[in-house]
Design an enzyme around this catalytic site. Structure first.
Site, PDB file in Angstrom:
ATOM      1  N   PHE A 201       4.338   1.623   3.454  1.00 10.94           N
ATOM      2  CA  PHE A 201       4.266   1.877   4.889  1.00 10.94           C
ATOM      3  C   PHE A 201       3.114   1.112   5.522  1.00 10.94           C
ATOM      4  O   PHE A 201       2.200   0.627   4.845  1.00 10.94           O
ATOM      5  CB  PHE A 201       4.083   3.379   5.166  1.00 10.94           C
ATOM      6  CG  PHE A 201       2.788   3.946   4.628  1.00 10.94           C
ATOM      7  CD1 PHE A 201       1.581   3.764   5.288  1.00 10.94           C
ATOM      8  CD2 PHE A 201       2.784   4.691   3.460  1.00 10.94           C
ATOM      9  CE1 PHE A 201       0.392   4.300   4.803  1.00 10.94           C
ATOM     10  CE2 PHE A 201       1.593   5.218   2.961  1.00 10.94           C
ATOM     11  CZ  PHE A 201       0.399   5.024   3.634  1.00 10.94           C
ATOM     12  N   GLU A 203       0.642   2.450   8.572  1.00  8.23           N
ATOM     13  CA  GLU A 203       0.413   3.673   9.326  1.00  8.23           C
ATOM     14  C   GLU A 203      -0.818   3.543  10.218  1.00  8.23           C
ATOM     15  O   GLU A 203      -1.871   3.095   9.764  1.00  8.23           O
ATOM     16  CB  GLU A 203       0.239   4.844   8.352  1.00  8.23           C
ATOM     17  CG  GLU A 203       0.266   6.214   9.002  1.00  8.23           C
ATOM     18  CD  GLU A 203       0.405   7.323   7.972  1.00  8.23           C
ATOM     19  OE1 GLU A 203       1.552   7.632   7.570  1.00  8.23           O
ATOM     20  OE2 GLU A 203      -0.628   7.872   7.545  1.00  8.23           O
ATOM     21  N   ASN A 321      -2.001  -0.882  -9.411  1.00 12.14           N
ATOM     22  CA  ASN A 321      -1.085  -1.236 -10.504  1.00 12.14           C
ATOM     23  C   ASN A 321      -1.540  -2.561 -11.107  1.00 12.14           C
ATOM     24  O   ASN A 321      -1.037  -3.624 -10.734  1.00 12.14           O
ATOM     25  CB  ASN A 321       0.352  -1.405  -9.986  1.00 12.14           C
ATOM     26  CG  ASN A 321       1.085  -0.092  -9.788  1.00 12.14           C
ATOM     27  OD1 ASN A 321       0.557   0.971 -10.047  1.00 12.14           O
ATOM     28  ND2 ASN A 321       2.318  -0.173  -9.335  1.00 12.14           N
ATOM     29  N   HIS A 393      -4.218   7.709  -7.245  1.00 13.73           N
ATOM     30  CA  HIS A 393      -3.773   6.653  -6.318  1.00 13.73           C
ATOM     31  C   HIS A 393      -2.955   7.187  -5.152  1.00 13.73           C
ATOM     32  O   HIS A 393      -2.627   6.443  -4.228  1.00 13.73           O
ATOM     33  CB  HIS A 393      -2.962   5.596  -7.068  1.00 13.73           C
ATOM     34  CG  HIS A 393      -1.482   5.872  -7.147  1.00 13.73           C
ATOM     35  ND1 HIS A 393      -0.945   7.006  -7.723  1.00 13.73           N
ATOM     36  CD2 HIS A 393      -0.412   5.133  -6.717  1.00 13.73           C
ATOM     37  CE1 HIS A 393       0.375   6.960  -7.650  1.00 13.73           C
ATOM     38  NE2 HIS A 393       0.730   5.847  -7.045  1.00 13.73           N
TER      39      HIS A 393
END
Length: 470
Positions: A201, A203, A321, A393
């Site tokens: 997203f 935001e 990651n 996370h």
């Protein structure tokens, strides 16, 4: 397996069978209520050759590919330690970027809806191609894979300060674009500067509460301030790199005498040709992910500037990651380790030499995106942080996307967001139901457990004003 509660926020799985180390899980009983499958993955990870200390899991642990999401494991590079693509995941360098605006909520309010309209029109999202930056061809993609955000800024898509406030200065130095296959390149060519889908997203947020004012001030955020949070990764390019190198390692494991309890944990020694090839390709994908967020930053800045006359400054950009070669103390001696963080965020402490000079005294910013329509958090790394200076996370899923879409209707979710004053710009309302808040754990409980376990400290809580989603 026997899960022993060592204290309120720490659980241990005793070493047995093929496990080389114990499992250590930072969580609460409530957060582990549905974690049986992911705890089994913690045990599987503990069997990897060269693993040291423990197979760790963060409070947002849930089931993933090979490793649990929220899994952390370090292997000793000089003692046959392995690297496993499953310990990074398919969305290589998926991460979060936080921007701070030069205004508060009241100052932005008259222009908020128009800002969201512009973002909704100009931010590419969804599963297919399309991006803010139309690369001219393979040569430009090659430079981006080597240079990451640095190359994007050189080409006019940002400012020099952006690089100082980005993990690794905006680019991983040991990227090897030569290890990125043709299909991955094809998929990556048309997606630079795009959100993708699922839980990614852009935001617009407000800093609702500051818990640590000196650290927040050093980061560049203050109570009431408007911010923009961007959560995305390396798109199809990263996914394809993971797919290609899992296959290559699966074929190669027998040559190294490696057996794993789950083929999704395919791995080879870090210093093997296959290990080096994966790390080089992974670093190139990390550079792609950072450039991707840099281009989305550029789009957000244009929207805020053209509609509201406001500027956005980068607070920080960090991945959750990645596998990184780092030096840590293990059993009283410094060792070179390959630290896998899959759905876990690096959280370096105050004084760490890899932090920007203006942040070194307070520790690394850690950016935790919340569930849609709830809160997100800014944390900081702390001295003595566990799991090789790692923390959570995000909230962590507790419900599959199919189950969420079945239980929540688009009209219900739309009404809820409207009631809460959140200007949503989804690609489709039906698709948005997969990301309903009830599909996730309570992000407040997750960050409280992370702080309680001594992995980080809470700096600020942010609430959404508007969201653009795929």
């Amino acid at each position: 397996m026997e899960l022993v509660e060592e204290d309120r926020y720490r659980f241990r799985i005793a070493q047995e069978g093929d496990m080389r180390v114990p499992g250590v899980v930072f969580a609460t009983r409530g957060l582990l209520a549905d974690a049986e499958k992911s705890l089994a993955q913690v045990v599987h990870v503990a069997t990897l050759p060269g693993i040291v200390a423990a197979s760790y899991a963060m409070p947002d642990i849930h089931w993933g590919y090979g490793f649990p999401i929220g899994g952390v494991a370090a292997t000793a590079v000089d003692d046959g330690g392995v690297v496993s693509p499953g310990g990074v995941g398919f969305d290589i360098s998926c991460g979060v970027r936080l921007l701070a605006a030069d205004c508060d909520r009241a100052e932005l309010a008259p222009a908020l809806e128009e800002v969201m309209d512009v973002l909704g029109r100009t931010v590419p999202r969804g599963a297919g191609p399309g991006g803010v930056w139309r690369l001219t061809g393979p040569g430009q993609l090659e430079r981006l894979l080597r240079g990451g955000s640095r190359y994007a800024v050189e080409e006019g898509h940002g400012e020099e300060r952006d690089l100082a406030r980005c993990e690794d200065g905006g680019a991983v130095a040991d990227a090897d674009a030569g290890q990125v296959g043709p299909r991955a390149r094809e998929r990556g060519l048309g997606q630079v500067g795009s959100l993708g889908s699922a839980n990614h997203f852009l935001e617009v947020q407000q800093v609702a509460e500051v818990y640590d004012p000196p650290t927040a001030d050093a980061f560049g955020i203050a109570a009431g301030q408007v911010c923009v949070m961007i959560h995305c990764g390396s798109r199809g390019l990263g996914h394809q790199i993971c797919t290609d190198h899992v296959r290559a390692m699966d074929r190669a494991m027998a040559r190294y005498g490696i057996r794993v309890p789950d083929r999704q944990l395919a791995c080879t020694p870090v210093d093997s040709p296959e290990g080096r090839a994966y790390l080089g390709a992974m670093a190139a994908a990390a550079n792609y992910g950072r450039a991707n967020r840099q281009l989305l930053t550029d789009a957000a800045r244009r929207a805020f500037g053209s509609v509201a006359g406001r500027r956005l400054s980068l607070v920080y950009d960090v991945s959750h990651n990645l596998a990184k070669i780092e030096t840590h103390e293990v059993a009283g001696r410094r060792r070179r380790l390959c630290v896998h963080r899959k759905g876990a965020t690096r959280a370096f402490p105050p004084g760490h030499p890899d932090l920007p000079e203006d942040l070194r005294a307070v520790g690394q910013p850690v950016l935790i995106p919340g569930t849609m329509g709830t809160a997100s958090y800014v944390l900081a790394g702390v001295a003595g942080g566990g799991a090789f200076f790692s923390t959570c996370h995000g909230a962590g899923r507790r419900m599959s996307r199919h189950e969420a879409a079945r239980k929540v209707s688009g009209s219900q979710l739309r009404a809820r967001l409207a009631r809460d004053g959140i200007a949503a710009r989804p690609l489709s309302w039906r698709g948005l139901t997969e990301e309903a808040p009830e599909a996730y754990k309570d992000v407040g409980e997750v960050v409280a457990a992370s702080e309680g376990a001594g992995l980080c400290r809470i700096v600020a809580r942010l609430v959404p004003l508007g969201v653009v989603k795929g």
